[in-house]
Design a protein around this motif. Structure first.
Motif, mmCIF file in Angstrom:
data_model
loop_
_atom_site.group_PDB
_atom_site.id
_atom_site.type_symbol
_atom_site.label_atom_id
_atom_site.label_comp_id
_atom_site.label_asym_id
_atom_site.label_seq_id
_atom_site.Cartn_x
_atom_site.Cartn_y
_atom_site.Cartn_z
ATOM 1 N N ALA A 1 -11.798 5.627 13.529
ATOM 2 C CA ALA A 1 -11.389 4.482 12.716
ATOM 3 C C ALA A 1 -12.071 3.248 13.290
ATOM 4 O O ALA A 1 -11.919 2.945 14.469
ATOM 5 N N ALA A 2 -12.855 2.573 12.450
ATOM 6 C CA ALA A 2 -13.509 1.334 12.884
ATOM 7 C C ALA A 2 -12.584 0.183 12.522
ATOM 8 O O ALA A 2 -12.278 -0.037 11.356
ATOM 9 N N VAL A 3 -12.114 -0.517 13.549
ATOM 10 C CA VAL A 3 -11.130 -1.580 13.350
ATOM 11 C C VAL A 3 -11.834 -2.926 13.456
ATOM 12 O O VAL A 3 -12.325 -3.301 14.526
ATOM 13 N N GLU A 4 -11.912 -3.619 12.341
ATOM 14 C CA GLU A 4 -12.567 -4.928 12.358
ATOM 15 C C GLU A 4 -11.540 -6.024 12.534
ATOM 16 O O GLU A 4 -10.508 -6.043 11.860
ATOM 17 N N LEU A 5 -11.837 -6.937 13.439
ATOM 18 C CA LEU A 5 -10.892 -8.001 13.752
ATOM 19 C C LEU A 5 -11.375 -9.323 13.199
ATOM 20 O O LEU A 5 -12.565 -9.542 13.006
ATOM 21 N N ASN A 6 -10.405 -10.176 13.010
ATOM 22 C CA ASN A 6 -10.657 -11.497 12.509
ATOM 23 C C ASN A 6 -11.030 -12.373 13.702
ATOM 24 O O ASN A 6 -10.167 -12.880 14.384
ATOM 25 N N SER A 7 -12.327 -12.500 13.972
ATOM 26 C CA SER A 7 -12.668 -13.259 15.180
ATOM 27 C C SER A 7 -13.943 -14.052 14.967
ATOM 28 O O SER A 7 -14.887 -13.582 14.344
ATOM 29 N N LEU B 1 -2.764 0.988 12.614
ATOM 30 C CA LEU B 1 -3.855 0.038 12.909
ATOM 31 C C LEU B 1 -3.875 -1.107 11.906
ATOM 32 O O LEU B 1 -4.072 -2.268 12.269
ATOM 33 N N LYS B 2 -3.644 -0.781 10.638
ATOM 34 C CA LYS B 2 -3.680 -1.819 9.595
ATOM 35 C C LYS B 2 -2.556 -2.840 9.757
ATOM 36 O O LYS B 2 -2.683 -3.976 9.316
ATOM 37 N N ASP B 3 -1.467 -2.416 10.380
ATOM 38 C CA ASP B 3 -0.320 -3.314 10.550
ATOM 39 C C ASP B 3 -0.457 -4.278 11.731
ATOM 40 O O ASP B 3 0.390 -5.149 11.919
ATOM 41 N N ASP C 1 -4.142 -9.740 12.748
ATOM 42 C CA ASP C 1 -5.566 -10.033 12.993
ATOM 43 C C ASP C 1 -6.502 -8.878 12.650
ATOM 44 O O ASP C 1 -7.713 -9.013 12.782
ATOM 45 N N VAL C 2 -5.960 -7.729 12.259
ATOM 46 C CA VAL C 2 -6.851 -6.651 11.826
ATOM 47 C C VAL C 2 -7.242 -6.922 10.387
ATOM 48 O O VAL C 2 -6.384 -7.065 9.513
ATOM 49 N N GLN C 3 -8.556 -7.017 10.153
ATOM 50 C CA GLN C 3 -9.043 -7.377 8.841
ATOM 51 C C GLN C 3 -9.319 -6.140 8.002
ATOM 52 O O GLN C 3 -9.152 -6.131 6.809
ATOM 53 N N ASN C 4 -9.783 -5.099 8.691
ATOM 54 C CA ASN C 4 -10.279 -3.944 7.981
ATOM 55 C C ASN C 4 -10.218 -2.708 8.863
ATOM 56 O O ASN C 4 -10.534 -2.800 10.048
ATOM 57 N N VAL C 5 -9.833 -1.571 8.258
ATOM 58 C CA VAL C 5 -9.911 -0.312 8.999
ATOM 59 C C VAL C 5 -10.738 0.652 8.158
ATOM 60 O O VAL C 5 -10.386 0.935 7.010
ATOM 61 N N THR C 6 -11.870 1.111 8.684
ATOM 62 C CA THR C 6 -12.738 2.037 7.946
ATOM 63 C C THR C 6 -12.771 3.367 8.673
ATOM 64 O O THR C 6 -13.044 3.415 9.873
ATOM 65 N N LEU C 7 -12.470 4.452 7.934
ATOM 66 C CA LEU C 7 -12.364 5.773 8.557
ATOM 67 C C LEU C 7 -13.667 6.550 8.378
ATOM 68 O O LEU C 7 -14.320 6.453 7.346
#
Ligand code: DP6
Length: 325
Positions: free
Chosen positions: A179-185, A304-306, A309-315
């Motif tokens: 899971a690629a977890v993209e953060l708001n940063s 992860l989505k919850d 600051d997590v913007q996106n989760v791509t599997l």
């Protein structure tokens, strides 16, 4: 004189972090990755006698500046290998590496460019030859020639003729997910190239990093061969932490982590406490990649989505090596 190739990005479980030769891109340590199905680049290269310089189009945009020069220098290497020095090319690349997933596209980008460029000039290369050429575009890209589980052997020779990747298991060996977890940063970016250079030159912890690699590689390969997820995950997570520790020992010190990066790391560790096997790894940026097994996909994605600051989760699943279209 035209060819099109598709290559997937990869995520390192044992990181490449440092060069012993910057020109030839020779690493200070061997590394190991999995190729990912979800993220890829498709590139067409057409050499044309009427062109007086290379043209690089990425996602329908003409690219200039440093990114163009890097591509053109790499094409020059292919031209030299084929003995066709004054022949320029039109390169058309399409990235299916959503920036939203927080992946660098250089791995799939240079792997696809190397495959299409060498094929367009009629070079008939083995995967190992191709991996060696690709390495000189971007180190991590040399692993994207292959699908599945891939090791980049650092080699010993000064000319780099023994520094290339090999496949250790195909993509069908074992269904591990990422899971690629993209953060708001909005952090200022230190590229992997600049970050590893500063670390090699100044980090007080760099020798500790290098000393730990042989055992990490040995352990993870046993874990992959025996499909021992806990072992693979634990070794990968610890290896990532050691790589990131070297940046704290650099002068001046730096870190790729954001506060939200640490929140994801903590959440992954909490998942394990609740009995969900999941492990993280992080490259030269704030985003996190989480390794998990297919039976836990729904739970892992939701947790992860919850996270704030997590913007996106791509599997993604494990993916194939380079293909020609
Ligand atoms: C942290 O391959 O982007 O992702 O060789 O300078 O182009 P260059 O660097 P690059 O570095 C990748 C570093 C890493 C770890 C890894 O992928 O192994």
């Amino acid at each position: 004189m035209k060819a099109t190739a598709k290559a997937h990005t990869n995520i390192a479980l044992i990181k490449y972090w440092g060069k012993r030769n910057e020109e030839l891109i020779l690493p200070t340590n061997s590394s190991l990755s999995i190729t990912l199905d979800g993220f890829y680049t498709t590139t067409s290269v057409a050499f044309d006698e009427d062109l007086s310089e290379d043209i690089f189009v990425l996602n329908n945009e003409v690219i200039t500046g440093e990114a163009y020069r890097r591509v053109s220098r790499f094409l020059h290497l292919i031209r030299e290998t084929a003995g066709k020095q004054n022949l320029y090319a039109r390169v058309n690349s399409v990235n299916e590496v959503p920036t939203a997933a927080g992946f660098a596209s250089s791995a799939s980008g240079f792997a696809a460019l190397a495959a299409a460029g060498t094929r367009a000039l009629g070079l008939d290369l083995t995967h190992e030859d191709l991996s060696r050429i690709t390495r000189q575009g971007s180190g991590s890209a040399c692993r994207s020639i292959y699908g599945g589980f891939v090791e980049w052997n650092m080699g010993e020779r000064e000319d780099g003729t023994d520094s290339q990747a090999i496949q250790i298991q195909t993509e069908n060996h074992w269904d591990v997910r990422v899971a690629a977890v993209e953060l708001n940063s909005k952090m200022k970016k230190i590229s992997s190239r600049a970050g590893m250079k500063r670390t090699v030159e100044t980090s007080a912890f760099y020798s500790g990093w290098l000393d730990s690699i042989p055992n990490d590689l040995k352990e993870i390969k046993v874990g992959i061969a025996t499909k021992d997820f806990e072992k693979v995950g634990a070794v990968a997570e610890a290896n990532c932490l050691k790589m990131h520790a070297t940046t704290l020992g650099a002068a001046p010190p730096f870190t790729y982590w954001h506060d939200s990066t640490m929140r994801v790391m903590q959440t992954v560790q909490e998942m394990r406490e609740k009995g969900i096997p999941a492990y993280f790894t992080i490259d030269a940026g704030p985003n996190v990649k989480v390794l998990y097994l297919p039976e836990n996909e729904e739970q892992v994605e939701k947790i992860l989505k919850d996270i704030p600051d997590v913007q996106n989760v791509t599997l993604s699943k494990i993916g194939p090596g380079v293909t020609y279209l």
